[in-house]
Design a protein around this motif. Structure first.
Motif, PDB file in Angstrom:
ATOM      1  N   TYR A   1       0.835  -1.203   0.000  1.00  0.00           N
ATOM      2  CA  TYR A   1       0.000   0.000   0.000  1.00  0.00           C
ATOM      3  C   TYR A   1       0.874   1.258   0.000  1.00  0.00           C
ATOM      4  CZ  TYR A   1      -3.329   3.442   1.956  1.00  0.00           C
ATOM      5  OH  TYR A   1      -4.108   4.551   2.202  1.00  0.00           O
ATOM      6  N   ALA A   2       1.867   1.291   0.874  1.00  0.00           N
ATOM      7  CA  ALA A   2       2.763   2.447   0.951  1.00  0.00           C
ATOM      8  C   ALA A   2       3.540   2.625  -0.351  1.00  0.00           C
ATOM      9  CB  ALA A   2       3.719   2.287   2.130  1.00  0.00           C
ATOM     10  N   LYS A   3       3.978   1.522  -0.942  1.00  0.00           N
ATOM     11  CA  LYS A   3       4.711   1.591  -2.203  1.00  0.00           C
ATOM     12  C   LYS A   3       3.825   2.146  -3.314  1.00  0.00           C
ATOM     13  CE  LYS A   3       8.245   0.786  -4.907  1.00  0.00           C
ATOM     14  NZ  LYS A   3       9.509   1.561  -4.766  1.00  0.00           N
ATOM     15  N   ALA A   4       2.572   1.705  -3.355  1.00  0.00           N
ATOM     16  CA  ALA A   4       1.651   2.198  -4.380  1.00  0.00           C
ATOM     17  C   ALA A   4       1.430   3.701  -4.242  1.00  0.00           C
ATOM     18  CB  ALA A   4       0.325   1.446  -4.303  1.00  0.00           C
ATOM     19  N   LEU A   5       1.265   4.178  -3.008  1.00  0.00           N
ATOM     20  CA  LEU A   5       1.096   5.614  -2.790  1.00  0.00           C
ATOM     21  C   LEU A   5       2.346   6.376  -3.226  1.00  0.00           C
ATOM     22  CD1 LEU A   5      -0.686   5.797   0.698  1.00  0.00           C
ATOM     23  CD2 LEU A   5      -1.722   5.865  -1.581  1.00  0.00           C
ATOM     24  N   GLU A   6       3.489   5.819  -2.918  1.00  0.00           N
ATOM     25  CA  GLU A   6       4.760   6.446  -3.304  1.00  0.00           C
ATOM     26  C   GLU A   6       4.866   6.587  -4.822  1.00  0.00           C
ATOM     27  OE1 GLU A   6       9.333   4.876  -3.492  1.00  0.00           O
ATOM     28  OE2 GLU A   6       8.217   4.449  -1.660  1.00  0.00           O
ATOM     29  N   LEU A   7       4.281   5.633  -5.546  1.00  0.00           N
ATOM     30  CA  LEU A   7       4.357   5.631  -7.006  1.00  0.00           C
ATOM     31  C   LEU A   7       3.202   6.389  -7.658  1.00  0.00           C
ATOM     32  CD1 LEU A   7       5.527   1.945  -7.583  1.00  0.00           C
ATOM     33  CD2 LEU A   7       6.893   4.035  -7.775  1.00  0.00           C
ATOM     34  N   GLY A   8       2.377   7.051  -6.842  1.00  0.00           N
ATOM     35  CA  GLY A   8       1.356   7.925  -7.402  1.00  0.00           C
ATOM     36  C   GLY A   8      -0.073   7.466  -7.274  1.00  0.00           C
ATOM     37  N   ALA A   9      -0.316   6.345  -6.601  1.00  0.00           N
ATOM     38  CA  ALA A   9      -1.692   5.883  -6.409  1.00  0.00           C
ATOM     39  C   ALA A   9      -2.409   6.768  -5.397  1.00  0.00           C
ATOM     40  CB  ALA A   9      -1.705   4.436  -5.928  1.00  0.00           C
ATOM     41  N   GLN A  10      -3.727   6.710  -5.426  1.00  0.00           N
ATOM     42  CA  GLN A  10      -4.549   7.394  -4.440  1.00  0.00           C
ATOM     43  C   GLN A  10      -5.264   6.366  -3.580  1.00  0.00           C
ATOM     44  OE1 GLN A  10      -7.169  10.119  -6.437  1.00  0.00           O
ATOM     45  NE2 GLN A  10      -5.528  11.503  -7.032  1.00  0.00           N
ATOM     46  N   ALA A  11      -5.430   6.692  -2.313  1.00  0.00           N
ATOM     47  CA  ALA A  11      -6.077   5.777  -1.381  1.00  0.00           C
ATOM     48  C   ALA A  11      -7.592   5.890  -1.486  1.00  0.00           C
ATOM     49  CB  ALA A  11      -5.636   6.082   0.042  1.00  0.00           C
ATOM     50  N   VAL A  12      -8.259   4.750  -1.544  1.00  0.00           N
ATOM     51  CA  VAL A  12      -9.708   4.684  -1.419  1.00  0.00           C
ATOM     52  C   VAL A  12     -10.070   4.156  -0.040  1.00  0.00           C
ATOM     53  CG1 VAL A  12     -11.825   3.617  -2.305  1.00  0.00           C
ATOM     54  CG2 VAL A  12     -10.024   4.336  -3.891  1.00  0.00           C
ATOM     55  N   MET A  13      -9.374   3.093   0.369  1.00  0.00           N
ATOM     56  CA  MET A  13      -9.567   2.512   1.694  1.00  0.00           C
ATOM     57  C   MET A  13      -8.204   2.054   2.204  1.00  0.00           C
ATOM     58  SD  MET A  13     -12.109  -0.608   2.817  1.00  0.00           S
ATOM     59  CE  MET A  13     -13.546   0.331   2.275  1.00  0.00           C
ATOM     60  N   PRO A  14      -7.718   2.627   3.303  1.00  0.00           N
ATOM     61  CA  PRO A  14      -6.411   2.223   3.822  1.00  0.00           C
ATOM     62  C   PRO A  14      -6.458   0.800   4.366  1.00  0.00           C
ATOM     63  CG  PRO A  14      -7.488   3.723   5.339  1.00  0.00           C
ATOM     64  CD  PRO A  14      -8.337   3.687   4.112  1.00  0.00           C
TER      65      PRO A  14
END
Length: 253
Positions: A209-222
């Protein structure tokens, strides 16, 4: 050993993206996937691989109303018969059955709730070669505006059986092939899109999850815990929603 899929089982997922190159870089960074470009005859379509095995597809988004989105394919021995049953059961044919070179035969539909899904009749391409392992497909889940209508539709089209396992707080239905759960269905939450969601297995939900956010993803549900495992929902940089889950090996239904 070649992975085989009984009719009615989700056997493939692919991403239609508004930026194929960026999507390849993003998912490669998140899951360690590599992309095989199938060349000009494939219309820009490519195959994601994990440890050399096919796990998902990637191609240009072709429907401006959907933008970037993941698609779920159901295995069938006769995609033309599926198309007939879709129409007879209140669904719509979006893309009529067509051959995909020597790889198989496919079609795209919407169910009575307007949710897109596809069917795949295997040729050389049987479907995903790796599932239920980190970095591969592990679950498909329908969010529908009418759960009862959705259950009836998929029963009629694919011969699936349904089993309700929800409680007073949440309705949830398993879609099964010969008594084996192959997908889930639930009412769409207010304000949430109706769609077939894809879940990819991971070793560590919080880390991925943290890696995806780092690569530009947006959170829908943590990340949060649930009986099946710890999961999170994200949207990739081009707008494609997907979920990740660290499966609970002790969970049974």
């Amino acid at each position: 050993m070649t992975q085989t899929y009984a009719p009615g089982t989700p056997n493939w997922v692919d991403l239609g993206s508004t930026d194929v190159a960026a999507a390849a870089q993003f998912y490669g960074g998140v899951f360690g996937w590599t992309l095989d470009d199938l060349g000009p005859d494939a219309g820009g379509y490519g195959i994601f691989r994990k440890d050399g095995k096919q796990v998902a597809g990637l191609g240009p988004a072709t429907d401006p109303t959907r933008g970037t989105s993941w698609s779920t394919y159901f295995a069938t021995d006769d995609v033309d018969d599926v198309a007939s049953k879709v129409q007879a059961s209140g669904g719509q044919v979006v893309l009529a059955p067509m051959d995909v070179m020597d790889q198989g035969r496919m079609a795209v539909f919407t169910d009575p709730g307007g949710v897109f899904f596809s069917a795949w009749q295997p040729g050389k391409h049987r479907g995903a070669e790796l599932v239920n392992q980190p970095g591969s497909l592990t679950w498909n889940e329908l969010a529908t505006p009418d759960l009862d209508a959705g259950k009836t539709f998929y029963e009629q089209v694919f011969g699936l059986t349904t089993r309700d396992i929800g409680n007073e707080e949440m309705s949830y239905t398993l879609l099964e092939v010969e008594g084996r759960p192959v997908a889930g269905a639930m009412p769409a939450a207010e304000g949430m899109p109706t769609a077939w969601s894809v879940y990819f297995a991971v070793d560590d939900c919080d880390q991925v999850y943290a890696k995806a956010l780092e690569l530009g993803a947006q959170a829908v549900m943590p990340p949060q815990d649930s009986p099946p495992g710890r999961f999170a929902i994200l949207v990739d940089p081009q707008g494609g929603a997907f979920a990740i889950i660290k499966n609970n090996p002790d969970f049974t239904v």
